[in-house]
Motif scaffolding. Structure first.
Motif: not given
Length: 185
Positions: A49, A52, A55, A61
């Motif tokens: 999570e 993500g 990103q 990221n």
């Protein structure tokens, strides 16, 4: 065993320094291994999570994830420790390699070496994605969205911001819909 461990600021720095130094070709594989498997600071799902979210934000990221994970445990000082650990070693190595490449970059064997390194880096990224995906046991609709996003980026060359704007709300809706019956019980 899903218990997580709260790292000290020094452990954040050293853990991310290890990831930064070992992460040739991409830090994501090493960061996940250190944070989830070795040190157990986050579960697989928590790390996925955070990564993500990292990103879809501007910037690298794993760097974004370092800021968020450091903040989670120790606020701004934790963010600074994790981020400094992540970047200090690679920065020093990069400066040395830049001087080396400046002096010897025109040698043909150096070009072949760089192509080999790039291929290994691509393999690491793909391997990490497969490893994370197999452990998360995502529901079918999320797997379909992931495959659609990959196809949009790879075959149709859709820019990432458009993929996020188009598929992000669908993914959020699917996750909300899946959790709604659980919340009612």
């Amino acid at each position: 065993m899903n218990e997580t461990v709260v790292p000290t600021r020094g452990e954040l720095f050293l853990g991310y320094a290890k990831a930064g130094l070992f992460g040739f070709g991409g830090v994501a594989a090493w960061a996940r291994r250190i944070i989830v498997e070795e040190r157990r600071w986050l579960t697989e799902r928590e790390y996925a999570e955070v990564l993500g979210l990292g990103q879809v934000l501007p910037g690298p990221n794993v760097g974004n994830a370092a800021v968020m994970i450091g903040r989670r445990f120790h606020g701004l000082p934790g963010s600074l420790c994790a981020t400094a650990g992540l970047y200090i070693g690679p920065l020093c190595i990069l400066l040395l390699l830049a001087a080396f490449y400046d002096a010897y970059g025109q040698v043909p064997r150096i070009g072949a070496l760089m192509q080999g390194i790039a291929a290994a880096a691509a393999g690491m990224v793909i391997g990490t994605a497969i490893k994370m995906g197999s452990r998360l046991k995502a529901p079918p609709e999320m797997v379909a969205l992931g495959l659609l996003a990959a196809a949009a980026a790879f075959w149709w060359r859709v820019p990432l911001p458009l993929i996020v704007l188009g598929l992000g709300p669908v993914g959020i809706f699917c996750a909300w819909r899946r959790q709604r019956p659980e919340a009612a019980h």
